[in-house]
Design a protein around this motif. Structure first.
Motif, PDB file in Angstrom:
ATOM      1  N   LEU A 178     -54.152  43.574  81.105  1.00  0.00           N
ATOM      2  CA  LEU A 178     -54.495  42.572  80.092  1.00  0.00           C
ATOM      3  C   LEU A 178     -55.394  43.172  79.019  1.00  0.00           C
ATOM      4  CD1 LEU A 178     -55.209  39.426  82.276  1.00  0.00           C
ATOM      5  CD2 LEU A 178     -53.275  39.794  80.725  1.00  0.00           C
ATOM      6  N   THR A 179     -55.154  42.770  77.806  1.00  0.00           N
ATOM      7  CA  THR A 179     -55.987  43.204  76.700  1.00  0.00           C
ATOM      8  C   THR A 179     -56.640  41.986  76.066  1.00  0.00           C
ATOM      9  OG1 THR A 179     -55.984  44.236  74.507  1.00  0.00           O
ATOM     10  CG2 THR A 179     -53.940  43.197  75.189  1.00  0.00           C
ATOM     11  N   ASP A 180     -57.899  42.109  75.703  1.00  0.00           N
ATOM     12  CA  ASP A 180     -58.619  40.985  75.110  1.00  0.00           C
ATOM     13  C   ASP A 180     -58.153  40.703  73.683  1.00  0.00           C
ATOM     14  OD1 ASP A 180     -60.127  40.397  77.368  1.00  0.00           O
ATOM     15  OD2 ASP A 180     -61.651  41.877  76.853  1.00  0.00           O
ATOM     16  N   ALA A 181     -57.302  41.559  73.137  1.00  0.00           N
ATOM     17  CA  ALA A 181     -56.752  41.320  71.804  1.00  0.00           C
ATOM     18  C   ALA A 181     -55.794  40.134  71.802  1.00  0.00           C
ATOM     19  CB  ALA A 181     -56.037  42.571  71.293  1.00  0.00           C
ATOM     20  N   TRP A 182     -55.295  39.766  72.985  1.00  0.00           N
ATOM     21  CA  TRP A 182     -54.378  38.638  73.123  1.00  0.00           C
ATOM     22  C   TRP A 182     -55.185  37.393  73.469  1.00  0.00           C
ATOM     23  CZ3 TRP A 182     -52.000  36.798  78.089  1.00  0.00           C
ATOM     24  CH2 TRP A 182     -51.057  35.779  77.862  1.00  0.00           C
ATOM     25  N   ASP A 183     -54.935  36.314  72.765  1.00  0.00           N
ATOM     26  CA  ASP A 183     -55.686  35.078  72.960  1.00  0.00           C
ATOM     27  C   ASP A 183     -55.532  34.494  74.367  1.00  0.00           C
ATOM     28  OD1 ASP A 183     -56.584  35.195  70.351  1.00  0.00           O
ATOM     29  OD2 ASP A 183     -55.077  33.806  69.575  1.00  0.00           O
ATOM     30  N   GLY A 184     -54.408  34.716  75.008  1.00  0.00           N
ATOM     31  CA  GLY A 184     -54.162  34.152  76.331  1.00  0.00           C
ATOM     32  C   GLY A 184     -54.694  34.979  77.478  1.00  0.00           C
TER      33      GLY A 184
ATOM     34  N   GLY B 244     -57.241  33.249  80.029  1.00  0.00           N
ATOM     35  CA  GLY B 244     -56.594  32.274  80.911  1.00  0.00           C
ATOM     36  C   GLY B 244     -55.758  32.946  81.980  1.00  0.00           C
ATOM     37  N   LEU B 245     -55.001  33.970  81.582  1.00  0.00           N
ATOM     38  CA  LEU B 245     -54.164  34.673  82.547  1.00  0.00           C
ATOM     39  C   LEU B 245     -55.021  35.454  83.538  1.00  0.00           C
ATOM     40  CD1 LEU B 245     -51.252  34.967  83.340  1.00  0.00           C
ATOM     41  CD2 LEU B 245     -51.055  36.900  81.776  1.00  0.00           C
ATOM     42  N   ARG B 246     -56.141  35.979  83.071  1.00  0.00           N
ATOM     43  CA  ARG B 246     -57.062  36.675  83.979  1.00  0.00           C
ATOM     44  C   ARG B 246     -57.570  35.703  85.046  1.00  0.00           C
ATOM     45  NH1 ARG B 246     -59.955  39.001  80.274  1.00  0.00           N
ATOM     46  NH2 ARG B 246     -58.751  40.924  80.300  1.00  0.00           N
ATOM     47  N   GLY B 247     -57.837  34.461  84.663  1.00  0.00           N
ATOM     48  CA  GLY B 247     -58.264  33.441  85.618  1.00  0.00           C
ATOM     49  C   GLY B 247     -57.167  33.129  86.631  1.00  0.00           C
ATOM     50  N   VAL B 248     -55.912  33.068  86.161  1.00  0.00           N
ATOM     51  CA  VAL B 248     -54.782  32.846  87.070  1.00  0.00           C
ATOM     52  C   VAL B 248     -54.688  34.004  88.063  1.00  0.00           C
ATOM     53  CG1 VAL B 248     -52.261  32.690  87.217  1.00  0.00           C
ATOM     54  CG2 VAL B 248     -53.497  31.401  85.456  1.00  0.00           C
TER      55      VAL B 248
ATOM     56  N   THR C 262     -55.285  36.315  93.432  1.00  0.00           N
ATOM     57  CA  THR C 262     -55.852  37.323  94.333  1.00  0.00           C
ATOM     58  C   THR C 262     -56.611  36.662  95.477  1.00  0.00           C
ATOM     59  OG1 THR C 262     -56.006  38.969  92.577  1.00  0.00           O
ATOM     60  CG2 THR C 262     -57.431  39.295  94.486  1.00  0.00           C
ATOM     61  N   THR C 263     -57.474  35.713  95.137  1.00  0.00           N
ATOM     62  CA  THR C 263     -58.251  35.014  96.160  1.00  0.00           C
ATOM     63  C   THR C 263     -57.338  34.295  97.151  1.00  0.00           C
ATOM     64  OG1 THR C 263     -60.068  34.708  94.603  1.00  0.00           O
ATOM     65  CG2 THR C 263     -60.033  33.255  96.513  1.00  0.00           C
ATOM     66  N   THR C 264     -56.293  33.664  96.638  1.00  0.00           N
ATOM     67  CA  THR C 264     -55.381  32.917  97.503  1.00  0.00           C
ATOM     68  C   THR C 264     -54.561  33.856  98.382  1.00  0.00           C
ATOM     69  OG1 THR C 264     -55.310  31.182  95.827  1.00  0.00           O
ATOM     70  CG2 THR C 264     -53.618  31.107  97.536  1.00  0.00           C
ATOM     71  N   LEU C 265     -54.117  34.986  97.820  1.00  0.00           N
ATOM     72  CA  LEU C 265     -53.374  35.968  98.625  1.00  0.00           C
ATOM     73  C   LEU C 265     -54.235  36.523  99.753  1.00  0.00           C
ATOM     74  CD1 LEU C 265     -51.427  37.921  95.857  1.00  0.00           C
ATOM     75  CD2 LEU C 265     -50.397  36.636  97.742  1.00  0.00           C
TER      76      LEU C 265
ATOM     77  N   ILE D  54     -50.387  44.690  93.050  1.00  0.00           N
ATOM     78  CA  ILE D  54     -49.651  44.389  91.816  1.00  0.00           C
ATOM     79  C   ILE D  54     -50.470  43.454  90.930  1.00  0.00           C
ATOM     80  CG2 ILE D  54     -47.611  43.239  90.859  1.00  0.00           C
ATOM     81  CD1 ILE D  54     -46.060  44.350  93.305  1.00  0.00           C
ATOM     82  N   VAL D  55     -51.094  42.452  91.525  1.00  0.00           N
ATOM     83  CA  VAL D  55     -51.931  41.541  90.744  1.00  0.00           C
ATOM     84  C   VAL D  55     -53.084  42.315  90.107  1.00  0.00           C
ATOM     85  CG1 VAL D  55     -53.416  39.490  90.805  1.00  0.00           C
ATOM     86  CG2 VAL D  55     -51.266  39.519  92.082  1.00  0.00           C
ATOM     87  N   ALA D  56     -53.655  43.267  90.824  1.00  0.00           N
ATOM     88  CA  ALA D  56     -54.720  44.103  90.259  1.00  0.00           C
ATOM     89  C   ALA D  56     -54.192  44.899  89.067  1.00  0.00           C
ATOM     90  CB  ALA D  56     -55.290  45.040  91.332  1.00  0.00           C
ATOM     91  N   GLU D  57     -52.989  45.423  89.170  1.00  0.00           N
ATOM     92  CA  GLU D  57     -52.380  46.167  88.065  1.00  0.00           C
ATOM     93  C   GLU D  57     -52.126  45.246  86.869  1.00  0.00           C
ATOM     94  OE1 GLU D  57     -51.152  49.378  85.972  1.00  0.00           O
ATOM     95  OE2 GLU D  57     -51.974  49.450  88.004  1.00  0.00           O
ATOM     96  N   LEU D  58     -51.629  44.056  87.142  1.00  0.00           N
ATOM     97  CA  LEU D  58     -51.399  43.088  86.059  1.00  0.00           C
ATOM     98  C   LEU D  58     -52.718  42.722  85.371  1.00  0.00           C
ATOM     99  CD1 LEU D  58     -48.773  40.801  87.818  1.00  0.00           C
ATOM    100  CD2 LEU D  58     -48.356  42.272  85.822  1.00  0.00           C
TER     101      LEU D  58
END
Length: 154
Positions: A82-88, A91-95, A100-103, A74-78
């Motif tokens: 993501l689209t780079d057209a959105w400013d956030g 940051g969300l990609r980093g989250v 993913t790493t923690t899971l 699901i995290v991979a799907e999320l």
């Protein structure tokens, strides 16, 4: 014959019911608005993490693995959504990368505390996306009176 074993007709009925439920769920996903799809993913992500943690605490490692791997999917799907057209997005990609790493670490290390930390990260994100989806739905809602021509209301 064992009196407790379900009759063939009962098993067939259960199979038909499950098939109908699966069709209903697939139809719900296919017809959902984008903001609803996002909230559905977050709902399931949180559920998978909670189930994974519960399975880890119970020592049910196969179940924990299945739940946590589904959460990773699901995290991979999320992440892919993501689209780079959105400013956030960055940051969300980093989250998502951290999640993913923690899971993965929680799963491999059989560490319910790390799994809990994922839950603690996802829960407020889920709430925020639900609130945003409600705002989008409210903004897109048309007043009932404007849906009908003036002469139809008279």
């Amino acid at each position: 014959m064992n009196d407790l074993a379900p009759a063939p007709a009962a098993r067939a009925g259960v199979a038909q019911l499950r098939a109908a439920q699966q069709r209903y769920q697939a139809d719900a996903v296919m017809s959902a608005a984008p903001e609803r799809l996002l909230t559905m993913l977050y709902d399931r992500l949180l559920l998978d993490i909670e189930r994974g943690e519960a399975a880890q605490r119970a020592g049910e490692w196969q179940e924990a693995n299945a739940q946590l791997q589904h959460a990773q999917s699901i995290v991979a799907e999320l992440t892919a959504s993501l689209t780079d057209a959105w400013d956030g997005a960055a940051g969300l990609r980093g989250v998502y990368a951290f999640l993913t790493t923690t899971l993965v670490g929680a799963n491999l290390g059989r560490d319910p505390e790390r799994t809990r930390s994922c839950r603690d990260l996802v829960a407020p994100l889920r709430e925020a996306w639900h609130a945003a989806a409600q705002q989008v739905a409210a903004a897109n809602a048309r007043p009932v009176s404007s849906a009908f021509p003036a002469q139809a209301r008279a």
